[in-house]
Design a protein around this motif. Sequence first.
Motif, PDB file in Angstrom:
ATOM      1  N   ALA A 156       0.837  -1.202   0.000  1.00  0.00           N
ATOM      2  CA  ALA A 156       0.000   0.000   0.000  1.00  0.00           C
ATOM      3  C   ALA A 156       0.875   1.257   0.000  1.00  0.00           C
ATOM      4  O   ALA A 156       0.588   2.228  -0.707  1.00  0.00           O
ATOM      5  CB  ALA A 156      -0.922   0.004   1.231  1.00  0.00           C
ATOM      6  N   ARG A 157       1.955   1.224   0.775  1.00  0.00           N
ATOM      7  CA  ARG A 157       2.863   2.371   0.839  1.00  0.00           C
ATOM      8  C   ARG A 157       3.484   2.657  -0.536  1.00  0.00           C
ATOM      9  O   ARG A 157       3.598   3.808  -0.953  1.00  0.00           O
ATOM     10  CB  ARG A 157       3.974   2.083   1.857  1.00  0.00           C
ATOM     11  N   ALA A 158       3.844   1.569  -1.227  1.00  0.00           N
ATOM     12  CA  ALA A 158       4.475   1.746  -2.539  1.00  0.00           C
ATOM     13  C   ALA A 158       3.493   2.312  -3.560  1.00  0.00           C
ATOM     14  O   ALA A 158       3.842   3.163  -4.369  1.00  0.00           O
ATOM     15  CB  ALA A 158       5.043   0.419  -3.028  1.00  0.00           C
ATOM     16  N   PHE A 159       2.247   1.857  -3.506  1.00  0.00           N
ATOM     17  CA  PHE A 159       1.263   2.339  -4.475  1.00  0.00           C
ATOM     18  C   PHE A 159       0.767   3.739  -4.138  1.00  0.00           C
ATOM     19  O   PHE A 159       0.381   4.494  -5.020  1.00  0.00           O
ATOM     20  CB  PHE A 159       0.085   1.381  -4.564  1.00  0.00           C
ATOM     21  N   ALA A 160       0.775   4.065  -2.860  1.00  0.00           N
ATOM     22  CA  ALA A 160       0.225   5.345  -2.432  1.00  0.00           C
ATOM     23  C   ALA A 160       0.933   6.530  -3.073  1.00  0.00           C
ATOM     24  O   ALA A 160       0.331   7.570  -3.297  1.00  0.00           O
ATOM     25  CB  ALA A 160       0.295   5.468  -0.910  1.00  0.00           C
ATOM     26  N   VAL A 161       2.205   6.383  -3.380  1.00  0.00           N
ATOM     27  CA  VAL A 161       2.937   7.515  -3.956  1.00  0.00           C
ATOM     28  C   VAL A 161       2.614   7.707  -5.437  1.00  0.00           C
ATOM     29  O   VAL A 161       3.180   8.569  -6.099  1.00  0.00           O
ATOM     30  CB  VAL A 161       4.472   7.376  -3.770  1.00  0.00           C
ATOM     31  N   GLU A 162       1.677   6.904  -5.977  1.00  0.00           N
ATOM     32  CA  GLU A 162       1.337   6.961  -7.406  1.00  0.00           C
ATOM     33  C   GLU A 162       2.606   6.811  -8.232  1.00  0.00           C
ATOM     34  O   GLU A 162       2.994   7.712  -8.985  1.00  0.00           O
ATOM     35  CB  GLU A 162       0.675   8.308  -7.741  1.00  0.00           C
ATOM     36  N   PRO A 163       3.270   5.657  -8.111  1.00  0.00           N
ATOM     37  CA  PRO A 163       4.609   5.539  -8.704  1.00  0.00           C
ATOM     38  C   PRO A 163       4.586   5.461 -10.229  1.00  0.00           C
ATOM     39  O   PRO A 163       3.713   4.837 -10.815  1.00  0.00           O
ATOM     40  CB  PRO A 163       5.117   4.220  -8.106  1.00  0.00           C
ATOM     41  N   ARG A 164       5.579   6.109 -10.837  1.00  0.00           N
ATOM     42  CA  ARG A 164       5.838   5.928 -12.265  1.00  0.00           C
ATOM     43  C   ARG A 164       6.748   4.714 -12.430  1.00  0.00           C
ATOM     44  O   ARG A 164       6.748   4.064 -13.454  1.00  0.00           O
ATOM     45  CB  ARG A 164       6.531   7.170 -12.843  1.00  0.00           C
ATOM     46  N   ILE A 165       7.553   4.485 -11.386  1.00  0.00           N
ATOM     47  CA  ILE A 165       8.459   3.337 -11.355  1.00  0.00           C
ATOM     48  C   ILE A 165       8.122   2.531 -10.102  1.00  0.00           C
ATOM     49  O   ILE A 165       8.063   3.080  -9.010  1.00  0.00           O
ATOM     50  CB  ILE A 165       9.929   3.795 -11.225  1.00  0.00           C
ATOM     51  N   LEU A 166       7.890   1.237 -10.296  1.00  0.00           N
ATOM     52  CA  LEU A 166       7.576   0.393  -9.149  1.00  0.00           C
ATOM     53  C   LEU A 166       8.612  -0.725  -9.050  1.00  0.00           C
ATOM     54  O   LEU A 166       8.806  -1.484 -10.003  1.00  0.00           O
ATOM     55  CB  LEU A 166       6.176  -0.198  -9.314  1.00  0.00           C
ATOM     56  N   LEU A 167       9.286  -0.787  -7.913  1.00  0.00           N
ATOM     57  CA  LEU A 167      10.348  -1.766  -7.721  1.00  0.00           C
ATOM     58  C   LEU A 167       9.927  -2.759  -6.645  1.00  0.00           C
ATOM     59  O   LEU A 167       9.593  -2.371  -5.526  1.00  0.00           O
ATOM     60  CB  LEU A 167      11.641  -1.048  -7.311  1.00  0.00           C
ATOM     61  N   LEU A 168       9.930  -4.036  -7.005  1.00  0.00           N
ATOM     62  CA  LEU A 168       9.468  -5.065  -6.077  1.00  0.00           C
ATOM     63  C   LEU A 168      10.587  -6.062  -5.837  1.00  0.00           C
ATOM     64  O   LEU A 168      11.032  -6.746  -6.756  1.00  0.00           O
ATOM     65  CB  LEU A 168       8.251  -5.778  -6.675  1.00  0.00           C
ATOM     66  N   ASP A 169      11.056  -6.125  -4.604  1.00  0.00           N
ATOM     67  CA  ASP A 169      12.201  -6.985  -4.287  1.00  0.00           C
ATOM     68  C   ASP A 169      11.730  -8.239  -3.553  1.00  0.00           C
ATOM     69  O   ASP A 169      11.571  -8.222  -2.334  1.00  0.00           O
ATOM     70  CB  ASP A 169      13.199  -6.205  -3.430  1.00  0.00           C
ATOM     71  N   GLU A 170      11.535  -9.303  -4.301  1.00  0.00           N
ATOM     72  CA  GLU A 170      11.019 -10.548  -3.734  1.00  0.00           C
ATOM     73  C   GLU A 170       9.955 -10.256  -2.681  1.00  0.00           C
ATOM     74  O   GLU A 170      10.090 -10.657  -1.525  1.00  0.00           O
ATOM     75  CB  GLU A 170      12.151 -11.364  -3.098  1.00  0.00           C
ATOM     76  N   PRO A 171       8.905  -9.556  -3.078  1.00  0.00           N
ATOM     77  CA  PRO A 171       7.969  -9.016  -2.077  1.00  0.00           C
ATOM     78  C   PRO A 171       7.242 -10.092  -1.273  1.00  0.00           C
ATOM     79  O   PRO A 171       6.813  -9.824  -0.162  1.00  0.00           O
ATOM     80  CB  PRO A 171       6.991  -8.187  -2.906  1.00  0.00           C
ATOM     81  N   PHE A 172       7.140 -11.282  -1.853  1.00  0.00           N
ATOM     82  CA  PHE A 172       6.322 -12.288  -1.148  1.00  0.00           C
ATOM     83  C   PHE A 172       7.119 -13.508  -0.737  1.00  0.00           C
ATOM     84  O   PHE A 172       6.566 -14.552  -0.453  1.00  0.00           O
ATOM     85  CB  PHE A 172       5.138 -12.697  -2.028  1.00  0.00           C
ATOM     86  N   SER A 173       8.437 -13.360  -0.674  1.00  0.00           N
ATOM     87  CA  SER A 173       9.274 -14.533  -0.403  1.00  0.00           C
ATOM     88  C   SER A 173       9.045 -15.069   1.003  1.00  0.00           C
ATOM     89  O   SER A 173       9.254 -16.245   1.265  1.00  0.00           O
ATOM     90  CB  SER A 173      10.746 -14.195  -0.614  1.00  0.00           C
ATOM     91  N   SER A 174       8.581 -14.188   1.915  1.00  0.00           N
ATOM     92  CA  SER A 174       8.422 -14.684   3.281  1.00  0.00           C
ATOM     93  C   SER A 174       6.954 -14.935   3.629  1.00  0.00           C
ATOM     94  O   SER A 174       6.598 -15.075   4.789  1.00  0.00           O
ATOM     95  CB  SER A 174       9.033 -13.669   4.256  1.00  0.00           C
ATOM     96  N   VAL A 175       6.112 -14.951   2.572  1.00  0.00           N
ATOM     97  CA  VAL A 175       4.682 -15.123   2.801  1.00  0.00           C
ATOM     98  C   VAL A 175       4.269 -16.525   2.341  1.00  0.00           C
ATOM     99  O   VAL A 175       4.782 -17.032   1.359  1.00  0.00           O
ATOM    100  CB  VAL A 175       3.911 -14.042   1.997  1.00  0.00           C
ATOM    101  N   ASP A 176       3.328 -17.155   3.066  1.00  0.00           N
ATOM    102  CA  ASP A 176       2.982 -18.527   2.678  1.00  0.00           C
ATOM    103  C   ASP A 176       2.200 -18.572   1.357  1.00  0.00           C
ATOM    104  O   ASP A 176       1.667 -17.567   0.896  1.00  0.00           O
ATOM    105  CB  ASP A 176       2.218 -19.240   3.801  1.00  0.00           C
TER     106      ASP A 176
END
Lengths: 256, 206
Positions: free
Chosen positions: B133-153
Motif C-alpha cells: 500500500a505504501r508503494a502504491f500510495a505515492v502513485e509511482p511511475r516506477i515500481l520496484l518489487l524486491d522478492e515481495p512475497f518470499s516470506s509469505v505462505d
Amino acid sequence: MMRSTTSHRRSLYAALGVAAILALWELLSLVVNPAIMASPVDTAKALAGLAWGSRLWVELLITLKRLVIGLAVGAGAGLVLGVLAGMEGRVRSFLEPLRWAGMTIPAVIIAVLAMFWFGLGDFTVIFIVALIVWPTMYVNTVSGIRSVDPKLVEMGRVYHFPRRLLLGEIYLPGIASPVMAGLTLSTGIAVRATVLAEVLGALSGIGHAFYRANSNLDAPQLFAWIVVLLALMAVIEFGVLRPLKRRVLRWRKEAG
Amino acid sequence: MITFQNVSKAFDSLKVFNDLSLHVATGEILGVVGPSGSGKTTMLKLITGIVPPDTGTVTVAEGAVGYVFQEPRLLPWRTALDNVAGSLRAQGKDKAGARAAAAGWLERVGLAGFEGYHPAELSGGMAQRVSVARAFAVEPRILLLDEPFSSVDTVLKSSLMDILESIIRERRATVVYVTHDLGEARRLADRIVEIVPRRGVRELGA
Ligand SMILES: Nc1ncnc2c1ncn2[C@@H]1O[C@H](COP(=O)(O)OP(=O)(O)O)[C@@H](O)[C@H]1O
Ligand SMILES: [Mg+2]
C-alpha cells in the motif's frame, strides 16, 4: 493475570526491602550515639516539624526549580548535540574532546570553579548541574542515533523523506528508548549535582539546609533532609519518568 | 523508462555487475530472476540512486518511485495508516490528506479496519500488504518489487499477487519485479531477464 501476580510479588519484596532498611536504621540508632545517628522516629518528628513550619516546602521548591532548569538545559544540550553528532561524524569527532573532558573532570572541580566564577546562588547551581549532566545525555543520544536501523533509514531515503521527516519519523522515535534511559540516568546525576552544588555554592535549598543541619549538629534534621531527597527522587522517578517512558514507548506495549 | 548503460558495480573486490546494459520501456513489467547473492537487490538500489554505479549510467524517468522491500520494513512506532501516509507526506502532502489517501490504499490491499494497528500487531503477510500500500500510495511511475512475497505462505502469496497484478494493470507503471521464483515471474512479467553472476543479464523471454 500472570503479569499482575508477578508485579504484586515484586511490590511485596520491595516493601520488605524498605522495612529491612528501616529496621536496620532503628537498630543502628539504638547502638550508635543518638547525637550522630537519629532514630527513624526522631527523624519523622523533625520532618513533621519542617513540613509544618513550611521550611520544607520553601527549600524543596528552590531545589526543584534549580534541578529542573539545570536538567533541562544540560539534558537538552546533550540531546541536541547528540543528534547532530550521531548524524554527522565530523561533529562527533569535533565534540569528542569536550565530551571526554566533561566526563573526566570531577563534579567537585566543576562546582568549585563555578563558584569561583559566579559566586553563590541560583545561576551557579544551574550552571553546575547542566555541565555535569550533559555528557550522559549526549553519549546515550549518539549511541541511540547510531543504532537506528539502517534499513529504515534506507526506506526513508528511497521514499525521499526530507530531513524533517527523517528526523521526526525515523531518527527521533528510533532513539526514544536510549534517550529515555539517558534521561533517567541524567535525572539521578542531576539530583546529586544539585545537592552538591547547594552544599558548596548556595545559601538556600535542600543541600544548603542539609549542610546547616550538619553545622548545627542537628542529627534528626540532617536525616530528615535525606528522607526529603529520597522522597523527591521517588516522586520524579515514579510520578514523572516512568509514566513518561510508558507514554513515549507506547507502541512497544501494544505489540504484547 | 529505465536504462542501464554499461553499468559496473563492485563491493570491494566483489564484482556484482560488469558492463550491464538493459532497457525497460515505460509501462513494461520486467521480471528479474537470479540466484541469491547475484545482485538483484543491488540492481533495484542502482535504479533508486541510493547506490551509485562505479562506471556507466542509470537513467530513470521522472516521477515517484514505489519500492516494496524484501521484508515489510515498516516503522515499528507508527500505525499501519501512518506508515502508508509517511511516504505521501514525503511528497509534500499535508497530514490529513496523506492519511485520507493512505486509508484508501489500506482498504485496497484488504486491510480496512487495521489502520490503527502497529506493525508488531500485524502478521507478516499483513505487514507486507501495508508495504505494498505504501508503494502504491505515492502513485509511482516506477515500481520496484524486491522478492515481495518470499516470506509469505503460498495461499496468501497468491492473493497478494492478484492484488498486485490488478493494481499494476490499472496504473501502467514501469515495473521491475525481482524474484528467485521463475513461475512467479512468468505470471506477472511481460519480459524476464536472468542475472548471471558477475556478468550481466540474459533474456529469458516471457
Ligand atoms: N553494501 C554492500 N556491501 C558489500 N557487499 C554487498 C553490499 N550489498 C550487496 N553486497 C553483496 O553483493 C552481492 C549481491 O547482493 P544482492 O544484490 O543483495 O543480491 P540478491 O538480492 O540477488 O540476493 C552479494 O554477494 C552481497 O553480499
Ligand atoms: Mg536481495
